[in-house]
Motif scaffolding. Structure first.
Motif, PDB file in Angstrom:
ATOM      1  N   LEU A  57       4.576  88.636  13.596  1.00 11.75           N
ATOM      2  CA  LEU A  57       3.353  89.434  13.608  1.00 11.75           C
ATOM      3  C   LEU A  57       3.262  90.271  14.876  1.00 11.75           C
ATOM      4  O   LEU A  57       2.917  91.458  14.820  1.00 11.75           O
ATOM      5  CB  LEU A  57       2.127  88.528  13.478  1.00 11.75           C
ATOM      6  CG  LEU A  57       0.787  89.245  13.585  1.00 11.75           C
ATOM      7  CD1 LEU A  57       0.603  90.236  12.446  1.00 11.75           C
ATOM      8  CD2 LEU A  57      -0.346  88.221  13.622  1.00 11.75           C
ATOM      9  N   GLU A  58       3.570  89.662  16.019  1.00  7.31           N
ATOM     10  CA  GLU A  58       3.519  90.404  17.282  1.00  7.31           C
ATOM     11  C   GLU A  58       4.506  91.571  17.256  1.00  7.31           C
ATOM     12  O   GLU A  58       4.189  92.667  17.727  1.00  7.31           O
ATOM     13  CB  GLU A  58       3.818  89.477  18.460  1.00  7.31           C
ATOM     14  CG  GLU A  58       3.647  90.150  19.803  1.00  7.31           C
ATOM     15  CD  GLU A  58       3.756  89.191  20.972  1.00  7.31           C
ATOM     16  OE1 GLU A  58       4.042  89.688  22.080  1.00  7.31           O
ATOM     17  OE2 GLU A  58       3.552  87.976  20.805  1.00  7.31           O
ATOM     18  N   GLU A  59       5.660  91.360  16.693  1.00  6.34           N
ATOM     19  CA  GLU A  59       6.650  92.432  16.566  1.00  6.34           C
ATOM     20  C   GLU A  59       6.066  93.581  15.737  1.00  6.34           C
ATOM     21  O   GLU A  59       6.192  94.755  16.109  1.00  6.34           O
ATOM     22  CB  GLU A  59       7.912  91.866  15.910  1.00  6.34           C
ATOM     23  CG  GLU A  59       9.066  92.822  15.809  1.00  6.34           C
ATOM     24  CD  GLU A  59      10.291  92.150  15.190  1.00  6.34           C
ATOM     25  OE1 GLU A  59      11.395  92.587  15.536  1.00  6.34           O
ATOM     26  OE2 GLU A  59      10.152  91.219  14.365  1.00  6.34           O
ATOM     27  N   ILE A  60       5.402  93.252  14.638  1.00  7.99           N
ATOM     28  CA  ILE A  60       4.800  94.264  13.766  1.00  7.99           C
ATOM     29  C   ILE A  60       3.677  95.008  14.479  1.00  7.99           C
ATOM     30  O   ILE A  60       3.596  96.241  14.423  1.00  7.99           O
ATOM     31  CB  ILE A  60       4.273  93.605  12.468  1.00  7.99           C
ATOM     32  CG1 ILE A  60       5.449  93.099  11.624  1.00  7.99           C
ATOM     33  CG2 ILE A  60       3.394  94.569  11.682  1.00  7.99           C
ATOM     34  CD1 ILE A  60       5.043  92.150  10.501  1.00  7.99           C
ATOM     35  N   LEU A  61       2.794  94.284  15.149  1.00  3.54           N
ATOM     36  CA  LEU A  61       1.610  94.897  15.765  1.00  3.54           C
ATOM     37  C   LEU A  61       1.893  95.633  17.071  1.00  3.54           C
ATOM     38  O   LEU A  61       1.209  96.604  17.383  1.00  3.54           O
ATOM     39  CB  LEU A  61       0.534  93.837  16.015  1.00  3.54           C
ATOM     40  CG  LEU A  61      -0.303  93.429  14.820  1.00  3.54           C
ATOM     41  CD1 LEU A  61      -1.214  92.272  15.183  1.00  3.54           C
ATOM     42  CD2 LEU A  61      -1.124  94.601  14.296  1.00  3.54           C
ATOM     43  N   THR A  62       2.863  95.152  17.836  1.00  2.98           N
ATOM     44  CA  THR A  62       3.072  95.744  19.166  1.00  2.98           C
ATOM     45  C   THR A  62       4.297  96.632  19.253  1.00  2.98           C
ATOM     46  O   THR A  62       4.423  97.399  20.201  1.00  2.98           O
ATOM     47  CB  THR A  62       3.209  94.645  20.245  1.00  2.98           C
ATOM     48  OG1 THR A  62       4.422  93.921  20.021  1.00  2.98           O
ATOM     49  CG2 THR A  62       2.006  93.708  20.246  1.00  2.98           C
ATOM     50  N   GLY A  63       5.228  96.478  18.315  1.00  2.00           N
ATOM     51  CA  GLY A  63       6.472  97.235  18.390  1.00  2.00           C
ATOM     52  C   GLY A  63       7.490  96.631  19.345  1.00  2.00           C
ATOM     53  O   GLY A  63       8.598  97.156  19.491  1.00  2.00           O
ATOM     54  N   ARG A  64       7.138  95.521  19.989  1.00  2.00           N
ATOM     55  CA  ARG A  64       8.094  94.838  20.856  1.00  2.00           C
ATOM     56  C   ARG A  64       9.173  94.215  19.985  1.00  2.00           C
ATOM     57  O   ARG A  64       8.918  93.805  18.862  1.00  2.00           O
ATOM     58  CB  ARG A  64       7.408  93.733  21.656  1.00  2.00           C
ATOM     59  CG  ARG A  64       6.370  94.236  22.638  1.00  2.00           C
ATOM     60  CD  ARG A  64       5.682  93.090  23.354  1.00  2.00           C
ATOM     61  NE  ARG A  64       6.625  92.533  24.331  1.00  2.00           N
ATOM     62  CZ  ARG A  64       6.695  91.248  24.642  1.00  2.00           C
ATOM     63  NH1 ARG A  64       5.905  90.373  24.082  1.00  2.00           N
ATOM     64  NH2 ARG A  64       7.560  90.825  25.547  1.00  2.00           N
ATOM     65  N   SER A  65      10.384  94.130  20.526  1.00  2.00           N
ATOM     66  CA  SER A  65      11.460  93.511  19.764  1.00  2.00           C
ATOM     67  C   SER A  65      11.260  91.997  19.717  1.00  2.00           C
ATOM     68  O   SER A  65      10.635  91.400  20.600  1.00  2.00           O
ATOM     69  CB  SER A  65      12.818  93.832  20.384  1.00  2.00           C
ATOM     70  OG  SER A  65      13.009  93.091  21.580  1.00  2.00           O
ATOM     71  N   PHE A  66      11.823  91.402  18.681  1.00  2.00           N
ATOM     72  CA  PHE A  66      11.750  89.951  18.533  1.00  2.00           C
ATOM     73  C   PHE A  66      12.362  89.264  19.754  1.00  2.00           C
ATOM     74  O   PHE A  66      11.859  88.253  20.226  1.00  2.00           O
ATOM     75  CB  PHE A  66      12.463  89.521  17.237  1.00  2.00           C
ATOM     76  CG  PHE A  66      12.094  88.155  16.778  1.00  2.00           C
ATOM     77  CD1 PHE A  66      10.944  87.932  16.047  1.00  2.00           C
ATOM     78  CD2 PHE A  66      12.910  87.068  17.068  1.00  2.00           C
ATOM     79  CE1 PHE A  66      10.603  86.654  15.617  1.00  2.00           C
ATOM     80  CE2 PHE A  66      12.577  85.791  16.633  1.00  2.00           C
ATOM     81  CZ  PHE A  66      11.424  85.591  15.908  1.00  2.00           C
TER      82      PHE A  66
END
Length: 153
Positions: A57-66
């Motif tokens: 979810l954080e990857e989806i919302l923030t664009g940060r890589s896994f």
């Protein structure tokens, strides 16, 4: 209403997760044995776990890589021999949820429901969870507190 022990037994085919507000890690750790619902403001996570599910979810919302998210992984603040634990929730994820408009939450839930970890999940149920988690995060921020997740395996 089920007791914590009864809820854990019902979770034998999965895990139980409760997200809750605590003033600090020491207070949150106290939820390990009894669960947070009797002491803290809590949101039932319905099995959405605070590691891979929320990292996705954080990857989806923030664009940060896994990989970036994994590098920032926090250790459990409490755990027992049965595998139950208490973990802090990423502040970056909580910030993203607080700042996200309803359309962004809907889009994120749809993308999240197609992820490998949640494939087939109902996007509307995920929206409801995300709305609840964002509300919990706003309340935590107002109280100068943090969100933690209690996991019962």
């Amino acid at each position: 209403m089920l007791t914590v022990l009864q809820r854990c037994h019902h979770a034998l085919m999965g895990i139980l997760t409760d997200y809750f507000i605590a003033p600090d890690a020491a207070a949150a750790a106290g939820a390990l044995l009894q669960g947070p619902a009797s002491t803290f403001t809590t949101l039932e996570g319905n099995g959405i776990e605070p590691t891979v599910h929320l990292w996705t979810l954080e990857e989806i919302l923030t664009g940060r890589s896994f990989e970036e998210i994994l590098d920032d992984e926090s250790d459990p603040i409490a755990e027992d021999d049965d595998g139950s634990l208490v973990l802090p929730v990423s502040e970056l994820l909580l910030d993203a949820l607080i700042d996200a408009p309803a359309e962004r939450i809907q889009t994120a839930a749809e993308a999240w429901s197609t992820s490998e970890e949640l494939a087939g999940a109902d996007p509307e149920a995920l929206v409801a969870f995300l709305d609840g988690l964002a509300e919990l995060a706003r309340a935590a921020r107002a109280a100068h507190s943090t969100i933690y997740c209690w996991v019962c395996v």
